[in-house]
Design an enzyme around this catalytic site. Structure first.
Site, PDB file in Angstrom:
ATOM      1  N   HIS A 354      -1.613  -3.357   3.903  1.00 46.01           N
ATOM      2  CA  HIS A 354      -0.573  -4.286   3.460  1.00 46.01           C
ATOM      3  C   HIS A 354       0.760  -3.586   3.152  1.00 46.01           C
ATOM      4  O   HIS A 354       1.458  -3.964   2.191  1.00 46.01           O
ATOM      5  CB  HIS A 354      -1.049  -5.084   2.240  1.00 46.01           C
ATOM      6  N   CYS A 355       1.094  -2.564   3.930  1.00 40.86           N
ATOM      7  CA  CYS A 355       2.355  -1.813   3.725  1.00 40.86           C
ATOM      8  C   CYS A 355       2.466  -1.254   2.310  1.00 40.86           C
ATOM      9  O   CYS A 355       3.567  -1.120   1.766  1.00 40.86           O
ATOM     10  CB  CYS A 355       3.579  -2.679   4.021  1.00 40.86           C
TER      11      CYS A 355
END
Ligand SMILES: Cc1ncc(COP(=O)(O)O)c(C=O)c1O
Length: 398
Positions: A354-355
């Protein structure tokens, strides 16, 4: 609010993909007809540039862009001249990290669980980077924050609502303490603005960034809010047409904000569509949206939290995670969970890191699966999601 009625505004539910249960809203939301129609109106009726030419088509564009800026300002509790249009939240955060004249040798203080968009710009900036460690509980540690908030901190830049855990930091208290310390505060509002009422003046935050594509708006529109004195001092990330008063062979006179930061032709249809998205959300009401997501998250959490094979990323209490449900299943990779959800139940969720790589690597977790909710999601969809996860556990879990 009635999600069934809301769904009739979303073309996806009348398309060949109408059976998709869309739970990837923290990435991008769906768009209602009203937003798509307003973008098409631009392309059909006045597909010209704004702010430059004086003919009637260009004038219509300028008026529409001004209207969109006014709508967003009123929605966020600020003045239109304090809002800069960007291409996304990432660009908004970068403008500040790269363009504000921070004191040499000073530091930015973030949490240890930032999205890369509020991490990478600081790693590559000219100032030092310090982190507030988040405890196991997943809840912001205010004492730890105060310990880190010393005189070398020129800016506190933090994720308002976290895209992995769904937790929200106590922004008002953080801002007050930072201001007492002489530090500026920027909030990454990518996951808060779409889901609850934000009042920028009341918060007294110095800078605030968000993306419209996470709140029913078109892809590729972001906003940076900043107070007057910051917009005055800050250098734009790009320079060119539309941002200058005059130039000669050696010098340039920049226009006042927001134009100073908006060089080149803008994403006119996107900005106009963003105004329509704000109208749509305002009609529903942000308090209703917040309640709706919490109710749905409670349905999912109550069904799954006691299953021994599932690990919900802390906090387990659903009311602390707004519309985000992040989890792992023993013995199954998060990408496999997402793939099986898609294959067997047409459920779209997100998987991986998720970055937020530092969050996962520092905790020794190899990513997670994430379901994220919005206005058109229904109780029935949440039950089907919980059924699917239970089936995956029974069939595939170690
Ligand atoms: C907390 C947070 N910050 C920043 C971003 C970056 O948003 P964008 O890709 O729209 O720039 C995201 C996107 O998911 C996010 O969740």
């Amino acid at each position: 609010m009635d999600p069934t009625k809301i769904r009739s505004d979303f073309p996806l539910y009348e398309s060949e993909n109408s059976d998709v249960i869309y739970l990837d809203n923290a990435c991008q939301t769906l768009r209602p007809k009203q937003v798509i129609d307003s973008m098409n109106e631009y392309y059909y009726k006045f597909p010209a540039c704004g702010g430059r030419s004086i003919h009637r088509l260009a004038t219509q564009v300028t008026i529409k862009i001004d209207e969109a800026r006014e709508k967003i300002a009123s929605f966020m509790g600020c003045e239109p001249s304090n809002l800069i249009f960007t291409k996304n939240c990432t660009e908004s955060l970068n403008i500040v990290a790269k363009g504000y004249p921070f004191r040499k040798g000073s530091s930015v203080l973030t949490t240890d669980m930032e999205h890369n968009s509020n991490h990478v710009p600081w790693i590559t900036s000219k100032i030092n980077h310090k982190y507030v460690k988040t405890p196991e509980s997943g809840i912001f540690d205010f004492d730890e924050y105060l310990k880190n908030l010393n005189k070398d901190v020129s800016i506190v830049s933090m994720v308002h609502t976290n895209n992995v855990t769904g937790t929200t930091i106590p922004a008002k208290e953080i801002i007050e303490a930072a201001h007492d310390n002489g530090s500026l505060v920027m909030l990454d509002g990518a996951q808060s603005t779409p889901h609850r009422k934000i009042d920028l003046k009341k918060l007294d935050v110095d800078m605030f960034a968000f993306s419209l594509h996470k709140m029913l708006g078109p892809s590729g529109v972001g906003v940076l809010y900043a107070k007057d004195e910051i917009l005055e001092k800050m250098n734009p990330l790009t320079g060119g047409g539309g941002s200058v008063g005059t130039t000669d062979y050696n010098s340039v006179t920049l226009l006042p904000p927001p134009e100073k930061f908006e060089s080149g032709l803008l994403n006119y249809s996107g900005i106009i569509g963003s105004g329509a998205a704000i109208d749509y959300l305002s009609r529903i009401g942000m308090d209703e949206i917040e309640d709706h997501e919490k109710n749905l998250n409670n349905i999912i959490t109550s069904r799954l939290k006691d299953n021994d094979s599932i690990q919900i990323l802390n906090p387990v209490e659903s009311s602390l995670r707004s519309g985000i449900f992040s989890f792992n299943i023993s013995g199954i990779d998060s990408h496999d969970i997402a793939m099986i959800c898609d294959e067997i139940s047409s459920i779209a969720i997100r998987s991986g890191m998720h970055c937020a790589h530092p969050f996962f690597t520092s905790r020794g977790i190899n990513g997670c699966a994430r379901a994220s909710l919005y206005v058109y999601n229904t109780k029935e969809e949440c039950i089907k999601f919980a059924d699917t996860i239970e089936y995956i556990i029974k069939t595939f879990s170690a």
